[in-house]
Design a protein around this motif. Structure first.
Motif, mmCIF file in Angstrom:
data_model
loop_
_atom_site.group_PDB
_atom_site.id
_atom_site.type_symbol
_atom_site.label_atom_id
_atom_site.label_comp_id
_atom_site.label_asym_id
_atom_site.label_seq_id
_atom_site.Cartn_x
_atom_site.Cartn_y
_atom_site.Cartn_z
ATOM 1 N N VAL A 1 -36.470 47.268 -39.150
ATOM 2 C CA VAL A 1 -37.212 48.446 -38.687
ATOM 3 C C VAL A 1 -36.273 49.620 -38.395
ATOM 4 O O VAL A 1 -36.488 50.718 -38.925
ATOM 5 N N THR B 1 -37.942 42.608 -28.092
ATOM 6 C CA THR B 1 -37.845 43.082 -29.471
ATOM 7 C C THR B 1 -38.090 44.583 -29.544
ATOM 8 O O THR B 1 -37.376 45.295 -30.257
ATOM 9 N N VAL C 1 -37.016 41.685 -37.921
ATOM 10 C CA VAL C 1 -37.677 42.861 -37.334
ATOM 11 C C VAL C 1 -36.655 43.752 -36.657
ATOM 12 O O VAL C 1 -36.653 44.980 -36.855
#
Length: 87
Positions: free
Chosen positions: A70, A3, A66
């Motif tokens: 982001v 990630t 995410v």
């Protein structure tokens, strides 16, 4: 760890796209919209890879959020900063 790598790649690509479009009129908004669309496709592909490796969609959705939100938030903040600097 994956990630973090995907988020870092997204931020780098978003900054590169804003930089490439820096001389065009309305470039900050165009760059943000182009990046968000392309990055959503890339994150969707990343989700499909996770699902094909045995994870459920419910397990992958938080990572999708995410991975997408982001970098888009960072590029949006940079776009606002560039827009204010230009005038």
């Amino acid at each position: 760890m994956r990630t973090l790598i995907v988020v870092a790649i997204g931020i780098a690509l978003g900054i590169a796209l804003l930089w490439l479009l820096r001389r065009q009129r309305n470039a900050p908004m165009t760059g943000l919209l182009a990046f968000a669309g392309l990055w959503l496709l890339a994150c969707g592909y990343n989700l499909s890879v996770g699902v094909s490796h045995g994870y459920s969609v419910a397990e992958e959705i938080p990572f999708l959020l995410v991975n997408f939100l982001v970098p888009v938030a960072v590029v949006w903040a940079l776009r606002n900063r560039i827009g204010k600097a230009q005038g």
